[in-house]
Design a protein around this motif. Structure first.
Motif, short mmCIF file in Angstrom:
data_model
loop_
_atom_site.label_atom_id
_atom_site.label_comp_id
_atom_site.label_asym_id
_atom_site.label_seq_id
_atom_site.Cartn_x
_atom_site.Cartn_y
_atom_site.Cartn_z
N ALA A 88 56.28 13.27 18.23
CA ALA A 88 57.09 13.79 19.35
C ALA A 88 57.60 12.67 20.24
O ALA A 88 57.65 12.80 21.47
N THR A 89 57.99 11.58 19.60
CA THR A 89 58.42 10.39 20.34
C THR A 89 59.59 10.68 21.29
O THR A 89 59.67 10.11 22.38
N GLU A 90 60.48 11.58 20.85
CA GLU A 90 61.67 11.87 21.65
C GLU A 90 61.30 12.42 23.04
O GLU A 90 62.05 12.26 24.00
N SER A 91 60.12 13.04 23.13
CA SER A 91 59.76 13.76 24.37
C SER A 91 59.65 12.86 25.59
O SER A 91 59.75 13.34 26.71
N TYR A 92 59.42 11.57 25.38
CA TYR A 92 59.28 10.70 26.56
C TYR A 92 60.28 9.54 26.60
O TYR A 92 60.07 8.56 27.32
N GLN A 93 61.37 9.67 25.84
CA GLN A 93 62.45 8.67 25.95
C GLN A 93 63.21 8.96 27.25
O GLN A 93 63.71 10.08 27.41
N PRO A 94 63.32 7.98 28.14
CA PRO A 94 63.91 8.28 29.45
C PRO A 94 65.33 8.83 29.38
O PRO A 94 65.74 9.57 30.25
N ASP A 95 66.07 8.49 28.30
CA ASP A 95 67.46 8.96 28.25
C ASP A 95 67.62 10.21 27.38
O ASP A 95 68.74 10.60 27.05
N TYR A 123 59.52 18.87 19.77
CA TYR A 123 59.87 17.51 19.31
C TYR A 123 59.11 17.12 18.05
O TYR A 123 59.23 16.00 17.57
N SER A 124 58.26 18.05 17.56
CA SER A 124 57.36 17.70 16.47
C SER A 124 57.92 18.14 15.13
O SER A 124 58.29 19.32 14.96
N SER A 125 57.98 17.23 14.17
CA SER A 125 58.48 17.60 12.84
C SER A 125 57.50 18.54 12.15
O SER A 125 57.85 19.20 11.18
N ASP A 126 56.27 18.66 12.67
CA ASP A 126 55.31 19.61 12.11
C ASP A 126 55.40 20.97 12.80
O ASP A 126 54.78 21.95 12.36
#
Ligand code: PBG
Length: 322
Positions: A88-95, A123-126
């Motif tokens: 879920a990396t996308e969840s905390y990208q500031p932009d 945001y999780s592929s699972d």
């Protein structure tokens, strides 16, 4: 007969005078769905009247709700598959578009109360709320991700964070991360007693967030359990939650009452997507009066002891009470 209860039911004026429970627009948090893009308003098939909005149109929706007295919003993002990964990396990208939208809504309408969702599933592929390894949902490793997500949402300006993931220890972990970064004023509304429920179906359609494999029974509560809600509530209260939530609402009115009777914290209830869909579907078929069924259901949630109601009916209720 000395006692005739019907005397207090004889006219509208008297009935209203003796009414024990009253709903107000102030009781509600309106859950809304956000998608990326411009000028998008896409209906959710299983939730008539509910849409996924791009930010420009969501701002208009928020403005029209504010005018009706609905001041609190729980914002859920729908991400395309190519933005999802195991962590879920996308969840905390500031932009990322969700965080930018939170910031925009708060800066446009400072009087609005913005709640965010803390869980990995959008945001999780699972499609799970936690990190999956060999078919298992890892608890403590998930906390680190939730901490990053919570901090990013606080930075974007969220007023209330809603951890909906049901990992053990997450409220305390998130509270600590927030406090270490001077976000002591950001509130936590914990999904305290969140059950592994069939009633989340339409929501998972709206977000395309259904689990790819297995179910959520190893972290969400068993619908058979009542006393176990007290264990979750004890932990959340100790770990610093500001609100305790029960979810779903209608099939768990007893649990709402239980928490109201045993805790001094405000109790919230989430009138979930499936509960909304059932009334809408029956109304469309002409099988019941949707408006009356809505009012009666919302009233029952408040009567059971919820101070705060998250409901897709919020705007419709506000329009009716104008
Ligand atoms: C997931 C989440 C869910 C809902 C809110 N947050 C679904 C799930 O646990 O699968 C459900 C809301 C609804 O059904 O209205 N973190």
């Amino acid at each position: 007969m000395l006692r005739r209860p019907r005397r207090n039911r004889k006219s509208t004026v008297i009935r209203e005078m003796v009414e024990e429970t009253r709903l107000s627009v102030k009781d509600f948090i309106f859950p809304v769905f956000l998608i990326e893009g411009v000028n998008q308003k896409i209906p959710v098939a299983s939730m008539p009247g509910i849409y996924r909005y791009s930010l420009d149109l969501l701002l208009e929706e928020v403005e029209s709700c504010l005018k009706l007295g609905i001041k609190a919003f729980d914002i859920f993002p729908a991400y395309p598959e190519d933005k999802k990964d195991k962590w879920a990396t996308e969840s905390y990208q500031p932009d990322t578009f969700y965080l930018k939208a939170i910031h925009k809504i708060k800066s446009t309408f400072p009087e609005a109360c913005v709640m965010t969702d803390v869980a990995m599933d959008p945001y999780s592929s699972d499609g799970h709320d936690g990190l999956v390894q060999n078919g298992k949902i890892l608890n403590d490793e998930t906390l680190e991700i939730l901490g990053k997500m919570a901090l990013a949402q606080a930075r974007a300006g969220a007023d209330i964070l809603g951890p909906s993931d049901m990992m053990d220890g997450r409220v305390g972990y998130i509270r600590q991360v927030l406090d270490e970064h001077d976000f002591t004023e950001v509130s936590i509304m914990s999904y305290t007693a969140k059950y592994a429920s069939a009633f989340y179906g339409p929501f998972r359609d709206a977000l395309d967030s259904a689990p790819k494999m297995g179910d959520k029974k190893s972290y969400q509560m068993d619908p058979a359990n009542y006393r176990e809600a007290l264990i979750e509530a004890d932990l959340d209260a100790e770990e610093g939650a500001d609100f305790l939530m029960v979810k779903p609402a209608l099939a768990y009115l007893d649990v709402i009452r239980l928490l109201n009777d045993n805790y001094n914290l405000p109790i919230a209830a989430y009138n979930v997507s499936g509960e909304y869909a059932m009334i809408k579907a029956a109304d469309e078929k002409g099988w019941l009066d949707g408006e009356r069924a809505m009012l009666e259901s919302l009233l029952s949630i408040k009567r059971a002891g919820a101070n705060v109601i998250l409901s897709y009916f919020a705007k419709e209720f506000a329009l009716l009470s104008k």
